[in-house]
Structures are given as C-alpha cells and as structure tokens.
Write a protein that holds these residues in place. Structure first.
Motif, PDB file in Angstrom:
ATOM      1  N   VAL A 187     -57.492 -11.828  11.638  1.00 56.63           N
ATOM      2  CA  VAL A 187     -57.323 -11.716  10.185  1.00 56.63           C
ATOM      3  C   VAL A 187     -57.017 -10.261   9.864  1.00 56.63           C
ATOM      4  O   VAL A 187     -57.774  -9.363  10.258  1.00 56.63           O
ATOM      5  N   HIS A 188     -55.918 -10.021   9.183  1.00 64.65           N
ATOM      6  CA  HIS A 188     -55.587  -8.664   8.734  1.00 64.65           C
ATOM      7  C   HIS A 188     -56.300  -8.385   7.414  1.00 64.65           C
ATOM      8  O   HIS A 188     -56.585  -9.309   6.644  1.00 64.65           O
ATOM      9  N   HIS A 189     -56.575  -7.100   7.170  1.00 66.40           N
ATOM     10  CA  HIS A 189     -57.374  -6.731   5.987  1.00 66.40           C
ATOM     11  C   HIS A 189     -56.654  -5.694   5.143  1.00 66.40           C
ATOM     12  O   HIS A 189     -56.184  -4.670   5.661  1.00 66.40           O
ATOM     13  N   ARG A 204     -66.304  -3.233   6.522  1.00 63.20           N
ATOM     14  CA  ARG A 204     -67.227  -3.237   7.661  1.00 63.20           C
ATOM     15  C   ARG A 204     -67.575  -4.666   8.085  1.00 63.20           C
ATOM     16  O   ARG A 204     -67.589  -4.990   9.275  1.00 63.20           O
ATOM     17  N   SER A 205     -67.820  -5.534   7.108  1.00 66.62           N
ATOM     18  CA  SER A 205     -68.196  -6.917   7.434  1.00 66.62           C
ATOM     19  C   SER A 205     -67.021  -7.693   8.016  1.00 66.62           C
ATOM     20  O   SER A 205     -67.208  -8.532   8.906  1.00 66.62           O
ATOM     21  N   TRP A 206     -65.820  -7.447   7.519  1.00 70.07           N
ATOM     22  CA  TRP A 206     -64.607  -8.057   8.118  1.00 70.07           C
ATOM     23  C   TRP A 206     -64.497  -7.655   9.582  1.00 70.07           C
ATOM     24  O   TRP A 206     -64.284  -8.498  10.455  1.00 70.07           O
ATOM     25  N   HIS A 207     -64.670  -6.359   9.858  1.00 73.40           N
ATOM     26  CA  HIS A 207     -64.563  -5.841  11.218  1.00 73.40           C
ATOM     27  C   HIS A 207     -65.626  -6.480  12.116  1.00 73.40           C
ATOM     28  O   HIS A 207     -65.324  -6.925  13.241  1.00 73.40           O
ATOM     29  N   GLU A 208     -66.870  -6.565  11.635  1.00 69.57           N
ATOM     30  CA  GLU A 208     -67.957  -7.130  12.434  1.00 69.57           C
ATOM     31  C   GLU A 208     -67.745  -8.621  12.694  1.00 69.57           C
ATOM     32  O   GLU A 208     -68.073  -9.120  13.778  1.00 69.57           O
ATOM     33  N   ALA A 209     -67.189  -9.347  11.705  1.00 73.05           N
ATOM     34  CA  ALA A 209     -66.946 -10.777  11.889  1.00 73.05           C
ATOM     35  C   ALA A 209     -65.912 -11.012  12.976  1.00 73.05           C
ATOM     36  O   ALA A 209     -66.023 -11.964  13.763  1.00 73.05           O
ATOM     37  N   LEU A 210     -64.889 -10.154  13.047  1.00 73.56           N
ATOM     38  CA  LEU A 210     -63.877 -10.298  14.099  1.00 73.56           C
ATOM     39  C   LEU A 210     -64.451  -9.966  15.472  1.00 73.56           C
ATOM     40  O   LEU A 210     -64.234 -10.697  16.438  1.00 73.56           O
ATOM     41  N   THR A 211     -65.184  -8.864  15.562  1.00 75.62           N
ATOM     42  CA  THR A 211     -65.720  -8.477  16.870  1.00 75.62           C
ATOM     43  C   THR A 211     -66.758  -9.484  17.363  1.00 75.62           C
ATOM     44  O   THR A 211     -66.886  -9.700  18.578  1.00 75.62           O
ATOM     45  N   ALA A 212     -67.488 -10.112  16.436  1.00 74.78           N
ATOM     46  CA  ALA A 212     -68.506 -11.090  16.840  1.00 74.78           C
ATOM     47  C   ALA A 212     -67.889 -12.311  17.500  1.00 74.78           C
ATOM     48  O   ALA A 212     -68.553 -13.014  18.277  1.00 74.78           O
ATOM     49  N   ALA A 216     -59.129 -10.078  18.048  1.00 74.81           N
ATOM     50  CA  ALA A 216     -58.516  -8.754  17.944  1.00 74.81           C
ATOM     51  C   ALA A 216     -58.780  -8.186  16.550  1.00 74.81           C
ATOM     52  O   ALA A 216     -58.843  -8.919  15.560  1.00 74.81           O
ATOM     53  N   VAL A 217     -58.958  -6.867  16.482  1.00 81.24           N
ATOM     54  CA  VAL A 217     -59.238  -6.207  15.202  1.00 81.24           C
ATOM     55  C   VAL A 217     -58.028  -5.354  14.827  1.00 81.24           C
ATOM     56  O   VAL A 217     -57.836  -4.259  15.368  1.00 81.24           O
ATOM     57  N   PRO A 218     -57.170  -5.825  13.914  1.00 79.51           N
ATOM     58  CA  PRO A 218     -56.002  -5.025  13.503  1.00 79.51           C
ATOM     59  C   PRO A 218     -56.440  -3.808  12.691  1.00 79.51           C
ATOM     60  O   PRO A 218     -57.565  -3.739  12.179  1.00 79.51           O
ATOM     61  N   GLN A 219     -55.544  -2.857  12.565  1.00 79.85           N
ATOM     62  CA  GLN A 219     -55.795  -1.694  11.726  1.00 79.85           C
ATOM     63  C   GLN A 219     -55.835  -2.127  10.264  1.00 79.85           C
ATOM     64  O   GLN A 219     -54.904  -2.773   9.766  1.00 79.85           O
ATOM     65  N   ALA A 220     -56.926  -1.792   9.559  1.00 76.83           N
ATOM     66  CA  ALA A 220     -57.006  -2.120   8.130  1.00 76.83           C
ATOM     67  C   ALA A 220     -56.035  -1.238   7.351  1.00 76.83           C
ATOM     68  O   ALA A 220     -55.842  -0.061   7.674  1.00 76.83           O
TER      69      ALA A 220
END
Length: 340
Positions: A187-189, A204-212, A216-220
C-alpha cells in the motif's frame, strides 16, 4: 424576553418563580453539584421564561469562577480541527459554559504559548489544547487545569487531564490491513505534513502494518492536506504500474489522487484502490464513493467536556478518564481487489 427600557430580571425573581431560595439559584448558575437535576431544570426554565442572565463579572469576583473554558486551536479550515472546534462549542453550551477560542498559526513558532497567555488574561476556568501540530516549544506553564485532546505539547499545570483522540494510529493500521486483505501486495501512502501529530501517527501505523505482514514498504510521499497536493502526488503514483493501492492521510488528498488517476487513464478501484481519512461530507458523493475513516468529533468533544467539567465541579477528585475515542472504517466503492 425582557422589554427594552425595563430593568433586567433579578436572581430573586427567578427564585420566586421556581419556588426555591436565591442561594439555590446561585448554585445552579455556579454549576455546583449539590443541586438535584429536577431543581436545576426548574430554575433554568424560570430563568429562560424571565430572560434572566447572571452577572458574570460579579459572580467571578464572588466565586473565583468565570464559567468560561479556553480552547487553543490551530487557525485552519481543514475539516478535522474545524469540526472538532464546532463540536466543542456545542458541548460547552450544553454544560452551561461559554467557550473562548484563541488561534495559533502554522507560521508562528510561539503560537501556542501566545494563545494560552491570551486566554489566561481574559479569565478562564480551564484550557483545552486541541492543537494539532508540534511547535517544538519548551513546556507551557498554565495556572488553571488543562485538558489535552490527542497529541499535545508538554504542559505544566495544576492538573493535566488527557483525552486520547482518534488521531489515526489504530485506524491507519486497519485501513492498511483492509487493502492488504483485498489482495494488494503493498500500500502506498500519501502522508500529511509531519509537524502534525495526526500525520506522524498515521504514517507510522501504516509503516508498522506493512512490516508486520512482511509487505514491501514504499517511500511515503508527503502532501499538505489539500486536494491539490493529493492530485500532484497522485500523478506521480499513476506513472508507476506497480501501484495498486493508495492510503491517503485525509480525504481531500485522496480525492485529489483519484482525480489524477482518472486523468492518467487508471480506473479506481479497477486498477488502483484509494482510501482516505476523516469521512468528510463529500467523501460519500465523489466518483467512486471513498473508503475512509470516520471519527466522531461530537463524541470526542462531549466526552472531553464532561471529563473536564466533572473535575471543575469537584477539584478534589479527578474523575475516571473516558474510554479511548473510537473510529469506524467506512468501506465504499473506491477500494477493491487488485487487477488480475
């Protein structure tokens, strides 16, 4: 209503009409807890019938209370802060308090402190900090009780009550998980400006939901809450064929991103799913209707005012803190499975 030229009705006249003592009338208008609800209703009805208005200045001299609450709010037309301010005004009226608002400004480094000082000079019984941005200031010293709503600066006061607001941590997590559950690989943010407590927490919560979920964590990408910034960042995301899901930190930016995607020939949600935050009135009426987060600011204001006024009525006992403010995910047609 009192006719022009006539002397205004007195507290004695209210007492006679309500069938109570003048002291009871004073207790009602001083919001003292030792009055039954039936008596309070009868006195207020008599006061309304006669057009009685208590002398606020005299009462403040006698009791040390003003029946006024100050609110520090950012001067902005953004939906979240402005809707919360309206809800606080309504809740204060129902609690028989008047509200004084002092605005801080995004480009003023001492905005919060100046706003607090302005309220204290006018005379308030307490201050509510609904300030949504981090000014990075030293602790603010206040000599009346303070209620903080959501993220707030460090405060030194006789009593500090805290009311968690739905800034977006749990909600941002839930939206991100909703998009992943539809089958999107990531999910891109589109984030809000990082001086805002809410923007930080949602990112922060978007990032943590992806890593959990090992996604992959795209650049916000960072916008400024406006539809225009969502549109510009949406154009950038529309050029990447791997983008299939976007979570924007507010509805305005989400709507701007949808505009850019449509302009680039990418269908929502057929090619790209888009979700926002705030559930602004327009969200249900764009094409397609927007999946978003609803936060009930009326509930937050009502619970926060009740928490604060209960303490003001009995300062020797701090009431139990209200439950954490709840959010709701509103799933509409802007989100769906990724393209096959």
């Amino acid at each position: 209503m009192v006719d022009a030229g006539k002397r205004p009705p007195s507290g004695t006249a209210v007492a006679l009409l309500a069938g109570v003592s003048q002291k009871t009338v004073s207790r009602v208008f001083n919001n003292e807890p030792s009055v039954t609800e039936e008596t309070r209703t009868r006195v207020l009805a008599a006061a309304q019938q006669l057009g009685y208005r208590p002398n606020g200045a005299a009462r403040a001299l006698l009791t040390g209370r003003h029946d006024r609450i100050g609110v520090v709010s950012l001067s902005t037309a953004h939906y979240g802060p402005s809707s919360l301010l309206v809800a606080l005004e309504r809740a204060a009226r129902r609690a028989n308090y008047s509200l004084i608002v002092a605005n801080s400004f995004d480009d003023d480094a001492s905005g919060i402190k100046a706003a607090v000082d302005n309220l204290l000079v006018q005379g308030v019984d307490a201050i509510i900090l609904s300030e949504p941005i981090d000014d990075g200031e030293a602790p603010i010293t206040v000599d009346v009780p303070v209620l903080t709503l959501g993220g707030a600066p460090s405060v030194q006061a006789p009593t500090v009550l805290s009311m968690p607001a739905a800034e977006g941590g749990a909600a941002a997590t839930e939206v991100t998980r909703h998009l992943l559950a539809l089958g999107h690989r990531t999910v891109h943010h589109i984030a809000g400006p990082q001086r805002w407590w809410a923007a930080r927490e949602r990112q922060r919560s978007w990032h943590e939901a992806l890593t959990a979920t090992n996604a992959a964590v795209p650049q916000a990408l960072t916008g400024d809450w406006t539809p225009r910034s969502g549109y510009e960042l949406g154009r950038e995301l529309a050029r990447d064929p791997d983008v299939t899901a976007i979570f924007a930190a507010n509805d305005d930016m989400a709507i701007g991103a949808i505009h850019a995607l449509h302009e680039a020939g990418r269908q929502v949600p057929g090619d790209v799913s888009v979700a926002g935050f705030d559930d602004i009135p327009l969200a249900a009426h764009v094409t397609p209707p927007l999946t978003t987060v609803s936060t009930d600011n009326a509930e937050l204001a009502e619970n926060g005012l009740h928490y604060l006024t209960a303490f003001l009525a009995d300062p020797d006992h701090v009431p139990a803190a209200p439950q954490t403010h709840q959010h709701r995910i509103i799933v509409r047609n802007s989100t769906g499975p990724p393209p096959t």
